[in-house]
Write an enzyme that holds these catalytic residues in place. Structure first.
Site, PDB file in Angstrom:
ATOM      1  N   CYS B  83       0.821  -1.219   0.000  1.00  0.00           N
ATOM      2  CA  CYS B  83       0.000   0.000   0.000  1.00  0.00           C
ATOM      3  C   CYS B  83       0.851   1.263   0.000  1.00  0.00           C
ATOM      4  O   CYS B  83       0.322   2.359  -0.152  1.00  0.00           O
ATOM      5  CB  CYS B  83      -0.946   0.015   1.191  1.00  0.00           C
ATOM      6  SG  CYS B  83      -2.119  -1.334   1.178  1.00  0.00           S
ATOM      7  N   HIS B 335      -9.102   4.702  -0.519  1.00  0.00           N
ATOM      8  CA  HIS B 335      -7.769   4.098  -0.468  1.00  0.00           C
ATOM      9  C   HIS B 335      -7.574   3.138  -1.645  1.00  0.00           C
ATOM     10  O   HIS B 335      -7.609   1.918  -1.481  1.00  0.00           O
ATOM     11  CB  HIS B 335      -7.620   3.369   0.884  1.00  0.00           C
ATOM     12  CG  HIS B 335      -6.311   2.696   1.096  1.00  0.00           C
ATOM     13  ND1 HIS B 335      -5.118   3.128   0.559  1.00  0.00           N
ATOM     14  CD2 HIS B 335      -5.989   1.590   1.833  1.00  0.00           C
ATOM     15  CE1 HIS B 335      -4.141   2.320   0.950  1.00  0.00           C
ATOM     16  NE2 HIS B 335      -4.642   1.383   1.701  1.00  0.00           N
TER      17      HIS B 335
END
Lengths: 134, 386
Positions: B83, B335
């Site tokens: 991420c 996200h």
């Protein structure tokens, strides 16, 4: 998800997953799973050690939206367990009422089915932890 | 040493883009950034992306995106750090400029997540964990963060309500951001009433699965001048740091210290010549509410164990001492994993230009922190108004 050709991938860890074989370096640092380099001191002189499989729950959760392949088992408890030799291991808890799980709860290792793939696929086994059977 | 400045920033709204594919999103963000800088060519392209292979069966994103953006035969590669891929891609772009090898660099972060079945998406995201020792046991990424959350609450006596405050703050700011996925304020009760995904972690403690792309253009001050980019558009990349920690959570020395963030922040602060107290706003990686708390502690904004206290004391709002998630953070802006670090960068640029929809008054120095894995791969960048 690919199935048949993954046999070797899972089989290469059967000693760790069936017998909790970890590593112990020349300076006495114990870790799991076994590595060729001690994660604490960097020693490359690491021997195998069979861990007792007794430990305590240090944190836990109930997995309600698992990754694909585990839908059949949901919801299931997953925990971090500190083994008596020191290393922490991540595993599912089994044979336990989720309400009973608590910090410091004593558990012991047991070999269980982890998951199965459909039809022509393989069945994965490995360690889970449960309250001690007396 | 050369200096690096960002001269262009662009993004797409974050959401469920059923009509747009990965390449459409990336090209749109990239062209927005190039138009913002007023340029039509770059020397190279760095693509931040985490899991395009499993999600959309597409790798080789460097070629795909440079080709479809009409950038010619430039060098272009994908950068992957779970991420934190976006934050890492920004850093690789900056490194190329600072080294003198390239003068004008484009960075684009992109992720297309909604083309996958939800439980498959959960599986792909867990590829950032340890496949043999975590995913093997059915651990989702949410579950791993839930283990941290329970331990954090126990260690310092926080409640689920306390951590919910991070989500409330993120939504309050995201409500003003036209690019955010969720433009609605929420209350603590909203979080508490949402279903458990992995107890004690609830749906509203977690960031959503979504699509999006963001992009920045990086160059030197000299080149920016030569290109005729007005100075009020420049934002200096003042410091950066990156570090790893154990990939599996069970091997972590201390479950409640984001060591990688600590080390990365120390490097970034040193390079920028600043301290935590000089930072005007923090874009931290609140993929889960507990991560916002741990991040504030690792970055030196709060003492160990007091990250959630900052939220309880109201210190994380836009007009308070430690504003975080100024445009909604991962929780409300969304996200799209490999794109997040670049979104954070774009948002920091807007804040420092004074163009943010919820503006931190007189912001001069901002920080972005991007977490890969359960804290296993972290980038920290410090930006300064020119």
């Amino acid at each position: 998800m690919a199935r048949p050709m993954q046999v070797s991938r899972y089989w290469r860890h059967f000693r760790e997953k069936y017998r909790l074989i970890g590593g112990k370096c020349e300076n006495g640092h114990v870790h799991f799973p076994k590595r060729s380099i001690c994660p604490v001191c960097g020693s490359r002189n690491v021997e195998e050690i069979e861990l007792s499989g007794k430990g305590k729950v240090i944190s836990w959760t109930i997995v309600r939206n698992p990754p694909s392949g585990f839908e059949y088992y949901k919801p299931f408890p997953l925990a971090l367990i500190e083994l008596e030799e020191g290393p922490v291991v991540l595993a599912q808890l089994t044979d336990v009422d989720p309400e009973e799980i608590d910090f410091g709860m004593e558990v012991e290792v047991v070999t269980k089915k982890i998951r199965e793939f459909e039809e022509d696929g393989i069945i994965l086994y490995g360690y889970k932890f449960r309250p001690p059977v007396r | 040493m050369r200096k690096a400045v960002i001269i262009g920033a662009g993004m797409t709204p974050v959401g469920e883009h059923w009509k747009l594919g990965l390449r459409d999103l990336a090209v749109e963000a990239l062209l927005n950034a190039m138009d913002d800088a007023g340029i039509d060519r770059v020397d190279s392209l760095y693509v931040g992306n985490m899991v395009s292979g499993p999600f959309v069966e597409q790798e080789n994103l460097g070629a795909l995106i440079a080709d479809w953006a009409g950038l010619g035969n430039i060098p272009a590669v994908k950068i992957e750090a779970a991420c934190a891929s976006g934050g890492a891609a920004v850093q690789e772009g900056v490194k190329a400029v600072l080294s003198g090898l390239e003068d004008v660099v484009a960075v684009v972060g992109v992720e297309k997540m909604t083309d996958a079945w939800p439980s498959d998406a959960t599986r792909y995201l867990a590829y950032a964990a340890d496949a043999e020792w975590e995913l093997f046991h059915g651990a989702s990424f949410v579950a791993l963060n839930a283990l941290i959350m329970r331990y954090y609450m126990k260690a310092y006596g926080y409640t689920e309500e306390d951590l919910a405050l991070f989500a409330v703050n993120a939504h309050a700011n995201g409500a003003k951001n036209p690019y955010a996925m969720f433009k609605r304020p929420i209350k603590v009760e909203t979080v508490l009433k949402s279903p458990y995904v992995a107890d004690p972690l609830k749906l509203f403690d977690a960031s959503p699965v979504c699509d999006g792309a963001a992009s920045v253009i990086i160059t030197t001050p000299e080149k920016a001048e030569e290109l005729g980019v007005p100075k009020e558009k420049w934002v200096e990349v003042a410091g950066m740091g990156r570090a790893i920690d154990t990939i599996s959570l069970a091997s972590r020395e201390d479950l409640l210290t984001l060591k990688a963030a600590k080390v990365a922040a120390e490097r970034a602060y040193k390079m920028a010549g600043v301290e935590a107290k000089d930072i005007d706003f923090f874009e931290v990686h609140d993929a889960f509410t507990v991560m916002a708390a741990l991040s504030l502690e690792a970055l030196g904004a709060a003492k160990k164990g007091e990250g959630a206290k900052l939220a309880k004391e109201g210190q994380i709002a836009i007009d308070a001492d430690y504003p975080i998630q100024t445009m909604g953070g991962l929780k409300a802006r969304g996200h799209p994993v490999g794109a997040t670090g670049v979104y954070q960068t774009v948002e920091a640029v807007l804040q420092l230009r004074g163009e943010a929809p919820s503006q931190v008054p007189d912001a001069e120095i901002g920080l972005t922190q991007n977490i890969g894995g359960t804290g296993s791969n972290i980038t920290v960048n410090v930006f300064r108004r020119v």
